[in-house]
Write an enzyme that holds these catalytic residues in place. Structure first.
Site, PDB file in Angstrom:
ATOM      1  N   HIS A   1       8.469 -12.803  12.349  1.00  0.00           N
ATOM      2  CA  HIS A   1       9.088 -12.738  11.021  1.00  0.00           C
ATOM      3  C   HIS A   1       9.432 -14.094  10.439  1.00  0.00           C
ATOM      4  O   HIS A   1       9.813 -14.165   9.258  1.00  0.00           O
ATOM      5  CB  HIS A   1      10.322 -11.830  11.074  1.00  0.00           C
ATOM      6  CG  HIS A   1       9.961 -10.404  11.333  1.00  0.00           C
ATOM      7  ND1 HIS A   1       9.787  -9.905  12.593  1.00  0.00           N
ATOM      8  CD2 HIS A   1       9.686  -9.390  10.479  1.00  0.00           C
ATOM      9  CE1 HIS A   1       9.438  -8.624  12.522  1.00  0.00           C
ATOM     10  NE2 HIS A   1       9.368  -8.289  11.251  1.00  0.00           N
TER      11      HIS A   1
ATOM     12  N   ARG B   1      -0.128 -20.997  27.105  1.00  0.00           N
ATOM     13  CA  ARG B   1       1.155 -20.492  26.620  1.00  0.00           C
ATOM     14  C   ARG B   1       0.968 -19.832  25.255  1.00  0.00           C
ATOM     15  O   ARG B   1       0.220 -20.343  24.419  1.00  0.00           O
ATOM     16  CB  ARG B   1       2.158 -21.634  26.470  1.00  0.00           C
ATOM     17  CG  ARG B   1       2.474 -22.365  27.747  1.00  0.00           C
ATOM     18  CD  ARG B   1       3.248 -21.468  28.733  1.00  0.00           C
ATOM     19  NE  ARG B   1       3.641 -22.241  29.897  1.00  0.00           N
ATOM     20  CZ  ARG B   1       4.815 -22.885  29.987  1.00  0.00           C
ATOM     21  NH1 ARG B   1       5.668 -22.846  28.993  1.00  0.00           N
ATOM     22  NH2 ARG B   1       5.104 -23.563  31.067  1.00  0.00           N
TER      23      ARG B   1
ATOM     24  N   GLU C   1       0.808  -1.220   0.000  1.00  0.00           N
ATOM     25  CA  GLU C   1       0.000   0.000   0.000  1.00  0.00           C
ATOM     26  C   GLU C   1       0.852   1.286   0.000  1.00  0.00           C
ATOM     27  O   GLU C   1       0.659   2.170  -0.834  1.00  0.00           O
ATOM     28  CB  GLU C   1      -0.878  -0.055   1.256  1.00  0.00           C
ATOM     29  CG  GLU C   1      -1.822   1.092   1.441  1.00  0.00           C
ATOM     30  CD  GLU C   1      -3.190   0.821   0.867  1.00  0.00           C
ATOM     31  OE1 GLU C   1      -3.427  -0.310   0.405  1.00  0.00           O
ATOM     32  OE2 GLU C   1      -3.999   1.752   0.865  1.00  0.00           O
TER      33      GLU C   1
ATOM     34  N   ASP D   1       0.104 -10.116   4.060  1.00  0.00           N
ATOM     35  CA  ASP D   1      -1.200 -10.173   4.751  1.00  0.00           C
ATOM     36  C   ASP D   1      -2.354 -10.415   3.775  1.00  0.00           C
ATOM     37  O   ASP D   1      -3.468 -10.679   4.194  1.00  0.00           O
ATOM     38  CB  ASP D   1      -1.462  -8.846   5.477  1.00  0.00           C
ATOM     39  CG  ASP D   1      -0.469  -8.577   6.594  1.00  0.00           C
ATOM     40  OD1 ASP D   1       0.333  -9.472   6.904  1.00  0.00           O
ATOM     41  OD2 ASP D   1      -0.507  -7.464   7.152  1.00  0.00           O
TER      42      ASP D   1
HETATM   43  O1  F6P Z   1       2.284  -5.071   6.571  1.00  0.00           O
HETATM   44  C1  F6P Z   1       2.696  -6.360   6.482  1.00  0.00           C
HETATM   45  C2  F6P Z   1       3.268  -6.852   7.760  1.00  0.00           C
HETATM   46  O2  F6P Z   1       3.663  -8.160   7.580  1.00  0.00           O
HETATM   47  C3  F6P Z   1       2.320  -6.725   8.961  1.00  0.00           C
HETATM   48  O3  F6P Z   1       1.536  -7.862   9.173  1.00  0.00           O
HETATM   49  C4  F6P Z   1       3.265  -6.461  10.094  1.00  0.00           C
HETATM   50  O4  F6P Z   1       2.649  -5.681  11.084  1.00  0.00           O
HETATM   51  C5  F6P Z   1       4.363  -5.707   9.457  1.00  0.00           C
HETATM   52  O5  F6P Z   1       4.421  -6.104   8.107  1.00  0.00           O
HETATM   53  C6  F6P Z   1       5.687  -5.921  10.130  1.00  0.00           C
HETATM   54  O6  F6P Z   1       6.659  -5.236   9.425  1.00  0.00           O
HETATM   55  P1  F6P Z   1       8.097  -4.882   9.972  1.00  0.00           P
HETATM   56  O7  F6P Z   1       8.891  -6.113   9.882  1.00  0.00           O
HETATM   57  O8  F6P Z   1       8.619  -3.840   9.057  1.00  0.00           O
HETATM   58  O9  F6P Z   1       7.939  -4.406  11.366  1.00  0.00           O
END
Ligand code: F6P
Length: 341
Positions: free
Chosen positions: A271, A265, A103, A127
């Site tokens: 990532h 838990r 975006e 996402d």
């Molecule tokens: O916008 C995609 C996304 O994967 C989100 O789900 C997540 O909040 C964000 O990227 C995390 O990005 P970064 O690694 O830059 O913090």
């Protein structure tokens, strides 16, 4: 004149397959030359680019990450903008740009296109939240990784009779949670589109426990309890000024434990969902996007983004691709919710 390629925003499995598709078809069929801007719009603003020849993209289609690097740099920040971009392009002999991003990247690309910069876009969102395409590459890989992790959480949860909470990505939309949760047989799936009460979550967990099973609760990072105005965030803002999300699973787990008496838990996948090799589906989709993007450049379809409609690759204007989120429809949530508890 060369064609510039950049990858911008969060990384995503499949970025390299797009680059490979563009450069292979561009060099072999259209006899074009390419440069790769490093770290997204930062490379454009600072004139940091590398040559991209056929030898540079050999074997990268199955590699995770991006060989060009990425960042959340906005080309309009710090006094930069159209003139900086134009200067870099003239200096490096770049005539047009293929921008691969989500975006924020496409919004910047739209502003630059309005000022006459020749840009074609490729949607990138793990996402799967861009409404103008049926699927974005990276999503399928994330769902596979999350599902495999949940399968593992279930065997350890079953062994200890614990409630396991799995947190996945999904800032505004819950597609990763919905698909991985359904695939793993989750007993509750909590997504940004559906505020839910703690009482409801506890009722689902309790009913699973009473059947002698170990509950699995899947939660997207952007989920809010019905008592929360904003998603849980405690790590400041990212370079686009958005709250860094993550941690809602750790917030929910002690609450569930306190109200059910069941040891609970939380695991945040984070990532891990974005790293490593893309699935075959994502490699194919990303490659097709790359092939279509270079076609669009040759056809001078400036200001348009390649997109998937059913199984066909098509194009949409940037302004039509921006602003509308691909949210989980109520019917898809209701369908999954039959399986909760
Ligand atoms: O916008 C995609 C996304 O994967 C989100 O789900 C997540 O909040 C964000 O990227 C995390 O990005 P970064 O690694 O830059 O913090």
């Amino acid at each position: 004149m060369a064609i510039g390629i950049l990858t911008s925003g969060g990384d995503c499995p499949g970025l390299n397959a797009v680059i490979r598709g563009v450069v292979l078809k561009g060099t072999q069929i259209y006899k074009q030359e390419f440069v790769g801007f490093r770290d997204g719009w930062r490379g454009v603003v600072e004139g940091d680019a590398i040559p991209l020849e056929r030898k540079d993209i050999q074997g990268i289609g199955k590699q995770g990450g991006t060989i060009l690097g990425t960042s959340r740099t906005n080309p309009f920040d710090n006094g930069h903008g159209v003139e900086t971009v134009r200067e870099t392009m003239q200096r490096l002999g770049v005539d047009s740009i293929i921008a691969i991003g989500g975006e924020g990247t496409l919004a910047a690309a739209n502003r630059l296109t309005d000022a006459g910069i020749k840009i074609v876009g490729v949607p990138k969102t793990i996402d799967n939240d861009i409404a103008a395409t049926d699927y974005a590459f990276g999503f399928d890989t994330a769902v596979e990784i999350a599902t495999e992790a949940m399968d593992r959480l279930r065997t350890t949860g079953d062994s200890h009779r614990r409630c396991m909470v799995a947190e996945v990505m999904g800032r505004h939309v819950g597609w990763i949670a919905l698909h991985s949760g359904m695939a793993a047989g989750a007993h509750a799936i909590l997504i940004p589109e559906q505020k839910t009460s703690l009482e409801q979550i506890v009722a689902w967990v309790t009913s699973v426990r009473e059947r002698g099973r170990a509950p699995l609760v899947v939660v997207a990072e952007g989920f809010r309890l019905d008592t929360m105005d904003d998603p849980h965030s405690e790590r400041g803002l990212d370079a686009f000024g958005r709250p860094r999300l993550g941690g809602i699973g750790e917030v929910l787990a002690p609450k569930i434990e306190a109200l059910t008496g069941m040891e609970t838990r939380a695991t945040t996948l984070g990532h891990i969902q974005r790293g490593g090799t893309p699935t075959a589906y994502d490699r194919v989709l990303a490659t097709r996007y790359g092939l279509a993007a270079i076609d669009a450049v040759i056809a001078e379809r400036w200001g348009r983004m390649v997109s998937l409609s059913g199984t066909t690759i098509t194009h949409v204007a940037f302004e039509d691709a921006l602003g509308e989120l691909n949210t989980v429809p109520q019917s898809r949530y209701d369908e999954a919710a039959i399986l909760f508890g």
